[in-house]
Design an enzyme around this catalytic site. Structure first.
Site, PDB file in Angstrom:
ATOM      1  CG  HIS A   6      17.682 -10.888  -0.372  1.00 60.68           C
ATOM      2  ND1 HIS A   6      17.405 -11.102   0.952  1.00 60.68           N
ATOM      3  CD2 HIS A   6      17.419  -9.548  -0.655  1.00 60.68           C
ATOM      4  CE1 HIS A   6      17.048  -9.823   1.620  1.00 60.68           C
ATOM      5  NE2 HIS A   6      17.205  -8.941   0.645  1.00 60.68           N
ATOM      6  CG  HIS A  50      20.697  -6.594   4.333  1.00 61.74           C
ATOM      7  ND1 HIS A  50      20.013  -7.689   4.938  1.00 61.74           N
ATOM      8  CD2 HIS A  50      19.827  -5.982   3.411  1.00 61.74           C
ATOM      9  CE1 HIS A  50      18.779  -7.476   4.398  1.00 61.74           C
ATOM     10  NE2 HIS A  50      18.728  -6.544   3.267  1.00 61.74           N
ATOM     11  CB  CYS A  98      14.887  -7.411   4.479  1.00 59.30           C
ATOM     12  SG  CYS A  98      14.466  -7.689   2.917  1.00 59.30           S
TER      13      CYS A  98
END
Length: 429
Positions: free
Chosen positions: A356, A317, A175
């Site tokens: 996500h 995030h 990520c």
């Protein structure tokens, strides 16, 4: 850390001049901005695969429906397009959009000085899955199998289509990969090796195998919400239960400001610095004191000649997992030890909108932050009604907020104890 202080072009800031988006319910930068600023979730019922509810209770995802590459790539030879995967065509379309949005014409940048840097966590897993299962007997019937099976093909084929002859590469680092791709682009531009970099990400993880991976980590990682898919992702909330999978591609056009201004380009924002850190700690969690992330934010800001007191917004995030939520909130408290919750800068997450997207997530955050700086409006964290007591600070939960701010920080975390920070600022004439 991408500390540009020793490079000759540091006095010529890097700016974002173009944004290209192919995401669920989103085919343009204007649609992207409307969705994130107005809090319009693009997460819906999962249709990509079925599974027994007792073994895979996943019901929501941010899926792209009805994609047609010809709207974005009208000059792509159909015989070539037939050899490319959906992932390749989506990424190529996002890059074409970014270049067009930047107004970057064929003769504006010398091809040898135009680069493409992409990020993807898992690459063409969606293509390989039926091949490995033996469900696609025609997979190797043409030479396109070589394109479809390589993680770097979206970047390489995008470069060929757009005529980029500079650095062309793909980062794969979970990520934080999107942020790190931007870091590579900053170094290319600051060193003078490239005059423009098309930097982006692509991710297509809506597969049962990926869902099983995250379910194996335990409850609270992958959302099992079914009643209302648009509420499946609830970052910083007391009733959080994890994230939903999302897919798509976003590409930014980055240039030195002098290059952009010379051709009268519209500038969204400046990218001041990037800092990346491997804690060399636990492989699946990050430092939960907040001190390591706070220290990395300070490093990035110092490289840009700024300080935490200057920051007006944090783009989180925001995965709606307990460890991530706590790590971000504690980092803010460590950065501002003398402030109470009400005095902390606002932070928000766009994952309730697009899910996500792993290797793409940092690019989405950078695009969202650039547009917030450009419009001087903060996008909200939606689905937040009762904050976790440890996350009880400003999440812009009431909706989009008009404001005046000059400096923003984007946060990114990843497996492997990776942390990444991006500092961005307004680009005033």
């Amino acid at each position: 850390m991408t500390d540009l202080s020793d490079l000759p072009a540091v006095l010529d800031p890097v700016v974002v001049t173009g944004v290209g988006t192919v995401l669920p319910g989103t085919r343009s930068v204007s649609e992207f901005w409307q969705h994130i600023s107005r809090g319009r979730s693009q997460i819906g019922p999962l249709t990509r695969f079925d599974g027994p509810a007792e073994t895979l209770p996943v019901h929501a995802a941010a899926e792209i429906h009805g994609f047609d590459h010809t709207a974005h790539l009208p000059d792509l030879d159909p015989s070539h397009a037939r050899k490319y995967s959906r992932e390749i065509l989506v990424a190529m379309s996002a890059l074409a959009q970014a270049r067009a949005d930047a107004g970057l014409g064929a003769g504006d940048i010398e091809p040898r000085r135009l680069s493409v840097v992409f990020s993807s966590s898992r690459g063409p897993l969606a293509w390989w899955q039926p091949v490995i299962r033996g469900e696609d007997p025609a997979a190797f019937d043409d030479k396109g199998a070589m394109f479809r099976g390589l993680p770097g093909s979206p970047a390489s084929l995008s470069a060929i289509h757009t005529g980029a002859q500079g650095l062309v590469t793909t980062v794969s680092n979970a990520c934080v990969g999107g942020h790190q791709a931007i870091g590579l682009a900053l170094r290319e531009l600051a060193s003078g090796s490239s005059d423009a970099v098309l930097v982006g990400g692509h991710e297509f993880p809506i597969l049962p195998e990926v869902a099983h991976c995250y379910r194996a980590l335990g409850r609270g990682v992958l959302s099992a919400e079914s009643a209302d898919p648009t509420r499946a992702v609830r970052p910083y909330s007391a009733d959080r239960e994890g994230f939903a999978l999302g897919e798509g591609s976003v590409v930014l056009c980055l240039e030195r400001e002098s290059t952009a201004r010379a051709r009268n380009a519209r500038v969204y924002a400046r990218i001041l610095s990037h800092a990346s850190l491997n804690e060399a700690g636990h492989p699946t969690t990050m430092d939960l004191t907040g001190k390591i992330t706070a220290g990395l934010v300070v490093e990035a800001l110092e490289a840009a000649g700024r300080a935490p007191e200057d920051v007006g917004y944090f783009c989180g995030h925001g995965t709606a997992t307990r460890y991530n939520d706590l790590a971000e909130s504690r980092a803010l408290r460590a950065l501002y030890p003398d402030r109470g919750p009400a005095g902390l800068p606002p932070i928000s997450s766009n994952k309730p909108i697009y899910g996500h997207t792993f290797g793409l997530a940092g690019i989405i955050n950078a695009a969202a932050t650039a547009l917030m700086l450009h419009h001087q409006r903060l996008a909200p964290t939606i689905n937040l009604t009762t904050p976790d007591p440890e996350c009880d600070h400003d999440h812009v939960a009431e909706g989009a907020r008009d404001t005046s701010f000059d400096l923003a920080v984007s946060l990114s975390f990843a497996f492997g104890s990776q942390t990444s920070v991006l500092a961005m600022a307004t680009a005033r004439s």
